[in-house]
Design a protein around this motif. Structure first.
Motif, PDB file in Angstrom:
ATOM      1  N   GLY A   1      44.363  38.386  23.251  1.00  0.00           N
ATOM      2  CA  GLY A   1      44.737  36.990  23.104  1.00  0.00           C
ATOM      3  C   GLY A   1      46.139  36.663  23.545  1.00  0.00           C
ATOM      4  O   GLY A   1      46.710  35.665  23.113  1.00  0.00           O
ATOM      5  N   CYS A   2      46.739  37.486  24.412  1.00  0.00           N
ATOM      6  CA  CYS A   2      48.099  37.223  24.870  1.00  0.00           C
ATOM      7  C   CYS A   2      48.123  36.648  26.279  1.00  0.00           C
ATOM      8  O   CYS A   2      49.196  36.480  26.855  1.00  0.00           O
ATOM      9  CB  CYS A   2      48.929  38.505  24.834  1.00  0.00           C
ATOM     10  N   GLY A   3      46.983  36.403  26.848  1.00  0.00           N
ATOM     11  CA  GLY A   3      46.963  35.865  28.196  1.00  0.00           C
ATOM     12  C   GLY A   3      47.313  36.884  29.248  1.00  0.00           C
ATOM     13  O   GLY A   3      47.880  36.542  30.289  1.00  0.00           O
ATOM     14  N   GLY A   4      46.999  38.158  28.994  1.00  0.00           N
ATOM     15  CA  GLY A   4      47.305  39.217  29.957  1.00  0.00           C
ATOM     16  C   GLY A   4      48.540  39.984  29.540  1.00  0.00           C
ATOM     17  O   GLY A   4      49.599  39.405  29.338  1.00  0.00           O
ATOM     18  N   ASP A   5      48.402  41.290  29.405  1.00  0.00           N
ATOM     19  CA  ASP A   5      49.520  42.135  29.003  1.00  0.00           C
ATOM     20  C   ASP A   5      50.082  42.838  30.226  1.00  0.00           C
ATOM     21  O   ASP A   5      49.366  43.567  30.921  1.00  0.00           O
ATOM     22  CB  ASP A   5      49.065  43.169  27.968  1.00  0.00           C
ATOM     23  N   ALA A   6      51.356  42.647  30.485  1.00  0.00           N
ATOM     24  CA  ALA A   6      52.009  43.275  31.632  1.00  0.00           C
ATOM     25  C   ALA A   6      53.439  43.639  31.269  1.00  0.00           C
ATOM     26  O   ALA A   6      54.396  43.093  31.828  1.00  0.00           O
ATOM     27  CB  ALA A   6      51.972  42.352  32.839  1.00  0.00           C
ATOM     28  N   PRO A   7      53.632  44.547  30.294  1.00  0.00           N
ATOM     29  CA  PRO A   7      54.996  44.910  29.896  1.00  0.00           C
ATOM     30  C   PRO A   7      55.769  45.492  31.070  1.00  0.00           C
ATOM     31  O   PRO A   7      55.191  46.142  31.951  1.00  0.00           O
ATOM     32  CB  PRO A   7      54.781  45.943  28.789  1.00  0.00           C
ATOM     33  N   VAL A   8      57.068  45.255  31.078  1.00  0.00           N
ATOM     34  CA  VAL A   8      57.929  45.750  32.144  1.00  0.00           C
ATOM     35  C   VAL A   8      58.705  46.959  31.625  1.00  0.00           C
ATOM     36  O   VAL A   8      59.434  46.855  30.632  1.00  0.00           O
ATOM     37  CB  VAL A   8      58.907  44.652  32.613  1.00  0.00           C
ATOM     38  N   PHE A   9      58.539  48.113  32.286  1.00  0.00           N
ATOM     39  CA  PHE A   9      59.263  49.334  31.928  1.00  0.00           C
ATOM     40  C   PHE A   9      60.190  49.670  33.095  1.00  0.00           C
ATOM     41  O   PHE A   9      59.763  50.263  34.085  1.00  0.00           O
ATOM     42  CB  PHE A   9      58.303  50.486  31.643  1.00  0.00           C
ATOM     43  N   LYS A  10      61.455  49.283  33.001  1.00  0.00           N
ATOM     44  CA  LYS A  10      62.384  49.434  34.111  1.00  0.00           C
ATOM     45  C   LYS A  10      62.661  50.893  34.464  1.00  0.00           C
ATOM     46  O   LYS A  10      62.978  51.215  35.604  1.00  0.00           O
ATOM     47  CB  LYS A  10      63.706  48.730  33.780  1.00  0.00           C
ATOM     48  N   LYS A  11      62.571  51.799  33.474  1.00  0.00           N
ATOM     49  CA  LYS A  11      62.870  53.211  33.726  1.00  0.00           C
ATOM     50  C   LYS A  11      61.639  54.088  33.552  1.00  0.00           C
ATOM     51  O   LYS A  11      61.744  55.249  33.174  1.00  0.00           O
ATOM     52  CB  LYS A  11      64.013  53.685  32.833  1.00  0.00           C
ATOM     53  N   GLY A  12      60.478  53.532  33.849  1.00  0.00           N
ATOM     54  CA  GLY A  12      59.255  54.320  33.796  1.00  0.00           C
ATOM     55  C   GLY A  12      58.477  54.100  32.523  1.00  0.00           C
ATOM     56  O   GLY A  12      59.013  53.660  31.509  1.00  0.00           O
ATOM     57  N   VAL A  13      57.186  54.411  32.578  1.00  0.00           N
ATOM     58  CA  VAL A  13      56.294  54.209  31.439  1.00  0.00           C
ATOM     59  C   VAL A  13      56.712  55.117  30.290  1.00  0.00           C
ATOM     60  O   VAL A  13      57.424  56.111  30.481  1.00  0.00           O
ATOM     61  CB  VAL A  13      54.838  54.493  31.844  1.00  0.00           C
TER      62      VAL A  13
END
Length: 550
Positions: free
Chosen positions: A246-258
């Motif tokens: 229910g978040c409208g698509g999850d796309a977290p940003v990991f600047k230094k890798g997962v």
């Protein structure tokens, strides 16, 4: 006629000879060029082989570093009590049948002084060796912007409807990756969906993150530094989830890798071990306070109101007294009969419904030195808690706050006397005006509360008091520069779909990089009960270096 014909024949014969000579010369040049190219190609083969071995030797050295750290994390005392590992005395293969090998040596001479060790590893492939030198330290509470054991809201602050705190703990206090009453026999019960603590769209975390749990993420939160999870399974990657959707698509940003997995820390049960630093007498050069205690910091002095304190060191109570000699303060619960500080409560009402005999520290002010404050119960921030500057020169400026229970941002609410339009749907509004503590008054609510500190909540969490009540109008964000660690994830407010703030405060966190790798430590700050070792420095020594020359 005849003479012209002969001339033409002679001329034609001369042209043919010249062309033949040109062809022969070209063939000779091409042959020589081919020979040169072949010779160069053959001569380059050893160089290419050397470069290949040079790179492989570095990989072997890295494998040796990983091997030692793995042994160290299996046995915390491996640095001072190693086994008969042959890598200490000779080269051992990276793997069975591998042409690459490594050997290492450890310098633990600075372990007691700095908490770190130096590992030197030489990798070898063929006739090529490369040596690296790596600094290692145990991972501590100051090494991350945020550290948690469980990524849920503290059940003591928000028990499930119809359940007690203990019943809520029984249903919800589980790591997402571990056995539990949740779907498939793992994690929290489905009834705990409202307690799962999410990082959401709009959250920007500018510092390293560590949790023993997997992460609950919604939308597009941004992580600008490393992210570590205690999930012990490599199959658990990427170590984050969104069970509710229910978040409208999850796309977290990991600047230094997962996120990385398999990194666990254990919190000690209390800070009681630090109370001896404040026991009245020559050995305890800190300040011991009893019962609810209000401390206002002004530079390198403080004003202290502690009505239940009967015995402490000199210059600990009063107006503009100096910070304690060892820069350590301990606020204890009122002790039992026989203790010189035993007595009845002098202040019978506290702001957050705690019993009046509890060791609560009420803190505000600006610090120009270093200080650690420890409380048997809660630490309540009654105003901004800041440093006068972050400059590297002059006195150290670092504040450690350690609560056995919670570290709380003061946010009192009421259901009486609310002005029109100031209450939420349940009738709660933010208290305005002042709240009295003894003869002192504190303005509320806090607007954009600013915190410069390393905070540690051993049995609960860092949170906003009454985070789930009242309107957000004008409150702003909790602005932290430092670090925060706790049993449960910090909670500043209630957020709706898309990260919209409904109650409490927004979040604005930044890591104090001076804390990284033990660079700056509050006085007598606690270490984890159990942790893992990690790299803090890496040096690739000169080509062909050995353990002795690196």
């Amino acid at each position: 006629m005849m003479s012209r014909f002969l001339c033409r024949r002679l001329a034609n014969r001369d042209d043919s000879g010249f062309a033949m000579l040109t062809v022969l010369l070209a063939m000779v040049i091409l042959t020589l060029l081919g020979s040169v190219l072949l010779a160069n190609g053959l001569s380059a083969l050893p160089l290419a082989r050397h470069q290949q071995d040079f790179n492989a030797a570095l990989g072997a050295a890295e494998a040796g570093v990983d091997d030692y750290i793995a042994r160290l994390n299996q046995n915390y005392n491996y640095a001072t009590s190693p086994d008969s590992n042959t890598a200490f005395t000779s080269f051992v293969p990276v793997a069975a049948g591998s042409p690459s090998s490594y050997t290492y040596a450890v310098d633990s001479s600075q372990l007691a002084a700095t908490g770190g060790i130096t590992l030197s590893v030489t990798g070898q492939t063929g006739k090529v060796t490369r040596t690296v030198r790596v600094g290692l330290r145990p991972y501590g509470f100051l090494d991350a912007l945020s550290q948690t054991d469980y990524n849920i809201v503290d059940p003591a602050l928000f028990p499930l409807p119809g359940l007690s705190v203990d019943q809520t703990l029984a249903a919800c206090k589980y790591h997402a990756w571990g056995p539990g009453p949740g779907p498939g026999g793992r994690g929290p019960s489905t009834a705990c969906a409202g307690l799962l603590n999410y990082w959401v769209t709009g959250n920007v975390l500018d510092g390293p993150m560590q949790s023993n749990d997997d992460y609950y993420l919604c939308g597009k939160p941004q992580f600008l530094d490393t992210v570590d999870s205690g999930d012990p399974s490599a199959a658990g990657a990427p170590y984050w989830m969104n069970p509710s959707g229910g978040c409208g698509g999850d796309a977290p940003v990991f600047k230094k890798g997962v996120p990385n997995g398999q990194h666990l820390i254990t919190l000690p049960p209390s800070g009681k071990v630090l109370q001896s630093k404040t026991t009245p007498g020559i050995l305890g050069t800190g300040c011991l306070y009893t019962g609810p205690t209000a401390i206002t910091i002004t530079g390198a002095t403080m004003t202290v109101l502690s009505p239940d304190t009967k015995l402490t060191n000199v210059n600990c109570v009063g107006t503009n007294v100096p910070l304690p000699v060892n820069r350590t303060i301990y606020v204890q619960d009122i002790p039992g009969i026989g203790d010189p500080n035993f007595g009845i409560c002098m202040i019978t009402v506290t702001w957050n419904a705690d019993a009046c005999d509890k060791g609560n520290a009420y803190i505000r002010g600006t610090l120009s030195d270093d200080l650690t404050i420890v409380a048997d119960n809660n630490i309540i921030l009654t105003g901004n808690v800041t440093y006068d500057s972050f400059t590297a020169t002059g006195p150290r400026r670092v504040l450690g706050l350690i609560a056995t229970n919670s570290v709380l941002v003061n946010h009192p609410v009421t259901q009486t006397g609310c002005a029109a339009g100031t209450a939420d749907s349940a009738g709660w509004c933010n208290v305005t005006g002042t709240v009295a503590f003894g003869s002192d008054n504190y303005a509320v609510p806090l607007i954009n509360p600013t915190i410069n500190a390393a905070m540690l909540s051993l049995q609960h969490s860092f949170s906003v008091l009454n985070f789930d009540k009242g309107l957000t109008t004008g409150l702003g964000a909790v602005r932290l520069t430092g670090s925060v660690a706790g049993l449960f994830m910090d909670t500043e407010g209630v957020f709706g779909a898309g990260g919209a703030l409904i109650h409490g405060y927004d979040v604005n966190y930044a890591y104090d990089n001076r804390l990284r790798n033990g660079g700056l430590v509050p006085p007598n700050f606690l270490d984890p009960a159990a942790t893992f070792w990690h790299r803090i420095s890496f040096t690739d020594c000169s080509s062909g270096a050995t353990l002795r020359s690196c």
